[in-house]
Design a protein around this motif. Structure first.
Motif, mmCIF file in Angstrom:
data_model
loop_
_atom_site.group_PDB
_atom_site.id
_atom_site.type_symbol
_atom_site.label_atom_id
_atom_site.label_comp_id
_atom_site.label_asym_id
_atom_site.label_seq_id
_atom_site.Cartn_x
_atom_site.Cartn_y
_atom_site.Cartn_z
ATOM 1 N N GLN A 16 0.827 -1.202 0.000
ATOM 2 C CA GLN A 16 0.000 0.000 0.000
ATOM 3 C C GLN A 16 0.869 1.264 0.000
ATOM 4 O OE1 GLN A 16 -2.624 0.473 3.387
ATOM 5 N NE2 GLN A 16 -4.056 1.627 2.149
ATOM 6 N N CYS A 17 1.897 1.281 0.808
ATOM 7 C CA CYS A 17 2.773 2.455 0.868
ATOM 8 C C CYS A 17 3.558 2.648 -0.430
ATOM 9 C CB CYS A 17 3.716 2.349 2.055
ATOM 10 S SG CYS A 17 2.875 2.519 3.643
ATOM 11 N N ALA A 18 4.042 1.555 -1.001
ATOM 12 C CA ALA A 18 4.788 1.653 -2.264
ATOM 13 C C ALA A 18 3.887 2.156 -3.385
ATOM 14 C CB ALA A 18 5.390 0.298 -2.625
ATOM 15 N N PHE A 19 2.650 1.722 -3.390
ATOM 16 C CA PHE A 19 1.714 2.138 -4.425
ATOM 17 C C PHE A 19 1.399 3.637 -4.325
ATOM 18 C CE2 PHE A 19 -2.651 2.739 -5.993
ATOM 19 C CZ PHE A 19 -2.479 2.316 -7.294
ATOM 20 N N ARG A 20 1.302 4.148 -3.101
ATOM 21 C CA ARG A 20 0.915 5.547 -2.899
ATOM 22 C C ARG A 20 2.090 6.524 -2.939
ATOM 23 N NH1 ARG A 20 -1.388 4.662 2.517
ATOM 24 N NH2 ARG A 20 -0.617 6.753 2.776
ATOM 25 N N TYR A 21 3.310 6.002 -2.894
ATOM 26 C CA TYR A 21 4.487 6.869 -2.808
ATOM 27 C C TYR A 21 4.821 7.506 -4.158
ATOM 28 C CZ TYR A 21 9.220 8.511 -2.188
ATOM 29 O OH TYR A 21 10.335 9.308 -2.153
ATOM 30 N N HIS A 22 5.243 8.748 -4.104
ATOM 31 C CA HIS A 22 5.877 9.413 -5.251
ATOM 32 C C HIS A 22 6.888 10.408 -4.672
ATOM 33 C CE1 HIS A 22 3.257 12.982 -4.704
ATOM 34 N NE2 HIS A 22 2.305 12.096 -4.490
ATOM 35 N N PRO A 23 7.970 10.674 -5.406
ATOM 36 C CA PRO A 23 9.067 11.479 -4.858
ATOM 37 C C PRO A 23 8.654 12.855 -4.335
ATOM 38 C CG PRO A 23 9.760 10.443 -6.891
ATOM 39 C CD PRO A 23 8.284 10.171 -6.739
ATOM 40 N N SER A 24 7.637 13.453 -4.900
ATOM 41 C CA SER A 24 7.239 14.794 -4.449
ATOM 42 C C SER A 24 6.103 14.753 -3.424
ATOM 43 C CB SER A 24 6.829 15.647 -5.652
ATOM 44 O OG SER A 24 5.711 15.067 -6.297
ATOM 45 N N ARG A 25 5.827 13.589 -2.888
ATOM 46 C CA ARG A 25 4.698 13.455 -1.959
ATOM 47 C C ARG A 25 4.846 14.356 -0.737
ATOM 48 N NH1 ARG A 25 2.120 8.127 0.915
ATOM 49 N NH2 ARG A 25 0.380 9.261 1.822
ATOM 50 N N SER A 26 6.052 14.507 -0.213
ATOM 51 C CA SER A 26 6.221 15.358 0.965
ATOM 52 C C SER A 26 5.939 16.826 0.647
ATOM 53 C CB SER A 26 7.617 15.199 1.560
ATOM 54 O OG SER A 26 8.588 15.558 0.624
ATOM 55 N N THR A 27 6.060 17.189 -0.620
ATOM 56 C CA THR A 27 5.747 18.552 -1.034
ATOM 57 C C THR A 27 4.245 18.733 -1.237
ATOM 58 O OG1 THR A 27 7.869 18.668 -2.170
ATOM 59 C CG2 THR A 27 6.240 20.321 -2.774
ATOM 60 N N THR A 28 3.626 17.748 -1.864
ATOM 61 C CA THR A 28 2.191 17.847 -2.147
ATOM 62 C C THR A 28 1.321 17.530 -0.943
ATOM 63 O OG1 THR A 28 2.104 15.576 -2.988
ATOM 64 C CG2 THR A 28 2.498 17.335 -4.601
ATOM 65 N N GLU A 29 1.882 16.805 0.033
ATOM 66 C CA GLU A 29 1.165 16.477 1.266
ATOM 67 C C GLU A 29 2.014 16.944 2.446
ATOM 68 O OE1 GLU A 29 -0.289 12.450 1.692
ATOM 69 O OE2 GLU A 29 -0.398 12.261 -0.489
ATOM 70 N N PRO A 30 1.846 18.180 2.861
ATOM 71 C CA PRO A 30 2.652 18.699 3.966
ATOM 72 C C PRO A 30 2.526 17.807 5.202
ATOM 73 C CG PRO A 30 1.420 20.464 2.923
ATOM 74 C CD PRO A 30 0.925 19.173 2.326
ATOM 75 N N GLY A 31 3.667 17.531 5.818
ATOM 76 C CA GLY A 31 3.696 16.697 7.003
ATOM 77 C C GLY A 31 3.985 15.233 6.715
ATOM 78 N N TYR A 32 3.884 14.820 5.452
ATOM 79 C CA TYR A 32 4.153 13.422 5.110
ATOM 80 C C TYR A 32 5.651 13.151 5.187
ATOM 81 C CZ TYR A 32 5.271 9.309 2.409
ATOM 82 O OH TYR A 32 5.784 8.100 2.023
ATOM 83 N N THR A 33 6.003 11.992 5.760
ATOM 84 C CA THR A 33 7.382 11.509 5.703
ATOM 85 C C THR A 33 7.356 10.020 5.394
ATOM 86 O OG1 THR A 33 7.557 10.898 8.036
ATOM 87 C CG2 THR A 33 8.150 13.173 7.464
ATOM 88 N N VAL A 34 8.298 9.580 4.617
ATOM 89 C CA VAL A 34 8.392 8.156 4.296
ATOM 90 C C VAL A 34 8.716 7.361 5.561
ATOM 91 C CG1 VAL A 34 10.821 8.086 3.608
ATOM 92 C CG2 VAL A 34 9.201 6.505 2.570
ATOM 93 N N GLU A 35 9.420 7.977 6.485
ATOM 94 C CA GLU A 35 9.747 7.302 7.743
ATOM 95 C C GLU A 35 8.484 6.917 8.514
ATOM 96 O OE1 GLU A 35 11.168 10.172 6.728
ATOM 97 O OE2 GLU A 35 13.233 9.521 6.359
#
Length: 83
Positions: A16-35
């Motif tokens: 689920q996380c791999a499917f939803r991840y994209h490199p600019s996700r932290s920019t488009t979703e403030p507060g998101y971290t891959v950690e």
């Protein structure tokens, strides 16, 4: 031995996380971290005997962020450990 249900939950969460991840996700979703995603993925197995949670987290982070990562090997390894 590791419970099969925990392994299935781990695999589901990583997918689920791999499917939803994209490199600019932290920019488009403030507060998101891959950690944060990695910690959520590791949680079902984090306190199980024989599980190196830190190594598992490192491998999950790669699976989430690298679209070319071999997820089949990860799945096969954890399914084997649950038998």
């Amino acid at each position: 031995m590791i419970d099969r249900a925990d392994v299935e939950e781990l695999i589901f969460r990583v997918a689920q996380c791999a499917f939803r991840y994209h490199p600019s996700r932290s920019t488009t979703e403030p507060g998101y971290t891959v950690e944060e995603d990695v910690a959520w993925c590791v949680e079902p197995l984090s306190r199980k005997e024989g599980v190196d949670a830190e190594a598992l987290a490192r491998s999950i982070q790669l699976l989430i962020t690298d679209p070319t990562a071999d997820r089949r090997a990860f799945i096969a390894e954890w399914e084997r450990r649950a038998q």
